[in-house]
Motif scaffolding. Structure first.
Motif, PDB file in Angstrom:
ATOM      1  N   SER A 156      55.862   1.800  53.331  1.00 52.42           N
ATOM      2  CA  SER A 156      56.572   1.032  54.356  1.00 52.42           C
ATOM      3  C   SER A 156      56.412   1.714  55.711  1.00 52.42           C
ATOM      4  CB  SER A 156      58.052   0.909  53.999  1.00 52.42           C
ATOM      5  OG  SER A 156      58.221   0.223  52.781  1.00 52.42           O
ATOM      6  N   TYR A 157      56.621   3.026  55.727  1.00 51.39           N
ATOM      7  CA  TYR A 157      56.511   3.776  56.981  1.00 51.39           C
ATOM      8  C   TYR A 157      55.089   3.734  57.538  1.00 51.39           C
ATOM      9  CZ  TYR A 157      61.136   6.084  56.780  1.00 51.39           C
ATOM     10  OH  TYR A 157      62.481   6.369  56.793  1.00 51.39           O
ATOM     11  N   ARG A 158      54.086   3.749  56.658  1.00 52.64           N
ATOM     12  CA  ARG A 158      52.699   3.727  57.136  1.00 52.64           C
ATOM     13  C   ARG A 158      52.458   2.490  58.011  1.00 52.64           C
ATOM     14  NH1 ARG A 158      48.721   6.358  54.571  1.00 52.64           N
ATOM     15  NH2 ARG A 158      49.643   6.121  52.494  1.00 52.64           N
TER      16      ARG A 158
ATOM     17  N   VAL B 187      55.300  12.826  67.717  1.00 58.33           N
ATOM     18  CA  VAL B 187      55.006  14.101  67.053  1.00 58.33           C
ATOM     19  C   VAL B 187      53.643  14.602  67.484  1.00 58.33           C
ATOM     20  CG1 VAL B 187      54.760  15.273  64.828  1.00 58.33           C
ATOM     21  CG2 VAL B 187      56.252  13.292  65.010  1.00 58.33           C
ATOM     22  N   ASP B 188      53.567  15.849  67.887  1.00 55.60           N
ATOM     23  CA  ASP B 188      52.270  16.450  68.180  1.00 55.60           C
ATOM     24  C   ASP B 188      51.506  16.621  66.867  1.00 55.60           C
ATOM     25  OD1 ASP B 188      50.517  19.100  68.388  1.00 55.60           O
ATOM     26  OD2 ASP B 188      50.699  18.274  70.406  1.00 55.60           O
ATOM     27  N   GLN B 189      50.240  16.149  66.850  1.00 56.52           N
ATOM     28  CA  GLN B 189      49.477  16.139  65.596  1.00 56.52           C
ATOM     29  C   GLN B 189      49.260  17.526  65.012  1.00 56.52           C
ATOM     30  OE1 GLN B 189      49.633  12.560  64.844  1.00 56.52           O
ATOM     31  NE2 GLN B 189      47.907  13.334  63.711  1.00 56.52           N
ATOM     32  N   THR B 190      49.171  18.530  65.858  1.00 56.55           N
ATOM     33  CA  THR B 190      48.845  19.861  65.336  1.00 56.55           C
ATOM     34  C   THR B 190      50.063  20.761  65.194  1.00 56.55           C
ATOM     35  OG1 THR B 190      48.251  20.512  67.598  1.00 56.55           O
ATOM     36  CG2 THR B 190      46.465  19.869  66.148  1.00 56.55           C
TER      37      THR B 190
ATOM     38  N   THR C 113      61.903  11.780  65.505  1.00 56.53           N
ATOM     39  CA  THR C 113      60.512  11.380  65.248  1.00 56.53           C
ATOM     40  C   THR C 113      60.382  10.611  63.934  1.00 56.53           C
ATOM     41  OG1 THR C 113      59.887  13.421  64.061  1.00 56.53           O
ATOM     42  CG2 THR C 113      59.703  13.465  66.456  1.00 56.53           C
ATOM     43  N   LEU C 114      61.441  10.562  63.126  1.00 58.65           N
ATOM     44  CA  LEU C 114      61.397   9.804  61.878  1.00 58.65           C
ATOM     45  C   LEU C 114      61.157   8.317  62.158  1.00 58.65           C
ATOM     46  CD1 LEU C 114      64.451  11.241  59.918  1.00 58.65           C
ATOM     47  CD2 LEU C 114      62.116  11.171  59.070  1.00 58.65           C
TER      48      LEU C 114
ATOM     49  N   ASN D 198      52.249  11.046  60.224  1.00 55.43           N
ATOM     50  CA  ASN D 198      52.353  10.321  61.492  1.00 55.43           C
ATOM     51  C   ASN D 198      50.949   9.888  61.925  1.00 55.43           C
ATOM     52  OD1 ASN D 198      53.572   9.337  63.899  1.00 55.43           O
ATOM     53  ND2 ASN D 198      52.844  11.152  64.963  1.00 55.43           N
ATOM     54  N   GLU D 199      50.419   8.890  61.232  1.00 55.71           N
ATOM     55  CA  GLU D 199      49.019   8.492  61.399  1.00 55.71           C
ATOM     56  C   GLU D 199      48.940   7.092  61.995  1.00 55.71           C
ATOM     57  OE1 GLU D 199      47.922  11.435  57.673  1.00 55.71           O
ATOM     58  OE2 GLU D 199      47.739   9.283  57.379  1.00 55.71           O
TER      59      GLU D 199
END
Length: 538
Positions: free
Chosen positions: A53-55, A67-70, A178-179, A528-529
């Motif tokens: 669902s989140y995706r 969110v920072d990816q790294t 960030t959720l 977080n994609e």
């Protein structure tokens, strides 16, 4: 926890690239098809908490903070900057201007407060009916127990300025925002879709009309949800970088081999939840595999509302019966680490000396005898037809764990439940489940995200009651980053491990498989994609 360099963000750190202003009229045209491990449980992120669902909702809705990816640090998203005051009990956010929801209504401070007030005021009946709400696990209580809640109120100071007041300091507040659960929906769409009335159904899941058609500010607009697939289209009015992909198709394949074959046949461009069995086949075919850093824990849950499991020696015997090395070697991707606690190694608060009883079947038999175990039946719930980031092949993992438990004399009764038949709700609600397979995928970089939702209060999942641990978790959330907070979480981990409310088994590596068409995919430990970041060959 990954520390914030400062409590103020700047617009330059945002996820939108400068390409957005350079060519605002460039419309993405590529079609991208992604293979998922199951259908979403609903598309209102405030009322679900499952990965699939989140995706999807991450593409459609956005929160105040990204969110920072790294690094995992909070970055500007719908808020361009923020500051805290009142000794950490108030946060003021400057909102991005000229942003509209996908239904044309304005994004502003009033819309932000509408969402926060909605979450705070969720009635008890709705919370019991929904498959997974995050507000309580983060803010501790809703409006019907306002004195216990960390959330105090939301004030629209100006159209582009909003203040969130808390009743006490909460160090992980920005990370928690960030959720996906705290993404901002269009108030107009929430009202039109009767978002708090779950009078619709999809595959047996109760949901609102809004959860069948979410509306946010994100780079993709909801298109359709048909049997087995969800389609999104590029948001032509998106404020940021639109990327290359004009259409995303999320297609569910609940069996690992079916996902693999779909990729090999060119039916999909990528899929998540690569299993051990798939891994070697993908390597032999020369397919790209991207591994995520471990940020989840897979565990065997125990329910102390079942009388025999109230005996610590029985719970210890169950831990000692488990051969974690064999489980990891047979069913998890290489470099998956054994777990003896619930906080993963990359977070502060991980305790190198957390007690682990180890694999000792003879001692397990001795403890069961000392506990007076007389062969009482233990119902063992496990999910069918699903792959989770923390549980690649549930049926096989169940079979091996059941074999190990039976070998020390436990009377195991299998209770298989199809994932789409409400497995998550069945094992996290009060019931007759004695044992169950599940895991927790971290959503933000703070140890509270792991121990708080699982062990911060008595739940229907574990029936675990330890007021001392509950109060320590509540206190740790408000401590500033530093030595004292880290030590508090280490102590919490030790106490949880000593009382064995569940057995952590692994910190799994999860992986995606990509077709040759994909040049770059933004893999993220917290999932977080967002697909505007996917780069495809011309």
């Amino acid at each position: 926890m990954l520390p914030l360099a400062s409590c103020t963000g700047t617009a330059g750190d945002g996820p939108a690239s400068s390409a957005a202003s350079a060519s605002p009229s460039a419309a993405p045209t590529a079609v991208f098809t992604f293979g998922t491990a199951s259908q979403p449980l609903g598309l209102d992120p405030a009322l679900v908490s499952d990965t699939e669902s989140y995706r999807i909702t991450r593409q459609v809705l956005e929160g105040l903070v990204g969110v920072d990816q790294t690094t995992g640090q909070p970055t500007p998203l719908l808020a361009t900057e923020w500051n805290q005051s009142e000794e950490g009990r108030a946060y003021t956010f400057r909102l991005r201007d000229k942003v509209t929801f996908q239904d044309g209504s304005p994004f502003d401070a009033a819309a932000v407060c509408y969402n926060f007030n909605r979450w705070f005021n969720f009635p008890d009946a709705l919370r019991k009916q929904a498959t997974g709400t995050s507000f309580k696990s983060v803010f501790k209580a809703h409006s019907d127990q306002a004195s216990l809640s960390i959330f105090k109120g939301c004030t629209a100071l100006a159209p582009d300025n909003v203040r969130i007041d808390l009743t006490q300091p909460f160090t992980g507040f920005l990370q928690a925002l960030t959720l996906p659960a705290f993404a901002i929906s269009s108030p107009q769409a929430l009202k039109a879709g009767n978002a708090d009335v779950l009078d619709q159904s999809r595959d047996g899941q109760p949901m609102s009309a809004y959860a069948l058609h979410p509306v946010g500010t994100g780079p993709y607009v909801f298109g359709s949800w048909d049997q087995g697939s969800v389609t999104l289209a590029s948001n032509k009015d998106y404020w940021g970088d639109k990327g290359q992909i004009g259409t995303i198709n999320f297609v569910a394949y609940d069996q690992p081999q079916a996902r693999l074959q779909a990729l090999l046949d060119g039916k999909i461009d990528a899929y998540d939840a690569v299993t051990v069995g798939n891994f070697d086949q993908l390597v032999k075919r020369g397919k790209q595999i991207i591994q995520r850093d471990p940020f989840s824990v897979m565990y065997l849950g125990m329910n102390q509302d079942i009388p025999i499991l109230q005996n610590l020696k029985v719970r210890q015997a169950i831990e000692m019966a488990l051969d974690k090395d064999t489980l990891i070697r047979r069913f998890f991707i290489d470099n998956t680490a054994q777990a003896s606690q619930f906080v993963p190694p990359k977070l502060s608060g991980f305790n190198n000396t957390a007690p682990s009883l180890g694999y000792n079947p003879d001692k397990a038999k001795q403890l069961l005898a000392e506990a007076g175990y007389k062969g009482e039946e233990l119902k063992f719930y496990y999910p069918l037809n699903v792959t989770r980031p923390y549980l690649p092949t549930p049926e096989k993992v169940y079979a091996e764990i059941s074999r190990q438990l039976t070998a020390v004399g436990l009377n195991i009764k299998p209770v298989p439940v199809d994932w789409s038949d409400g497995y998550l709700q069945k094992v996290t609600s009060p019931g007759d489940h004695a044992l169950h397979l599940l895991g927790w995928n971290g959503s933000y970089s703070d140890p509270d995200n792991f121990v708080g939702p699982l062990f911060g209060e008595k739940t229907g999942e574990f029936g675990y009651q330890d007021p001392q641990v509950f109060s320590k978790i509540a206190r740790a959330r408000g401590l500033p980053d530093g030595k004292e907070r880290t030590e508090q979480y280490q102590t919490i981990n030790t106490q949880i491990a000593a009382s064995v409310p569940a057995v952590p088994i692994a910190f799994p590596i999860s992986a995606l498989a990509l077709s040759d068409r994909v040049l770059k995919y933004p893999a993220s430990p917290v999932l977080n994609e967002v697909f505007t970041k996917v780069e495809l060959k011309p």
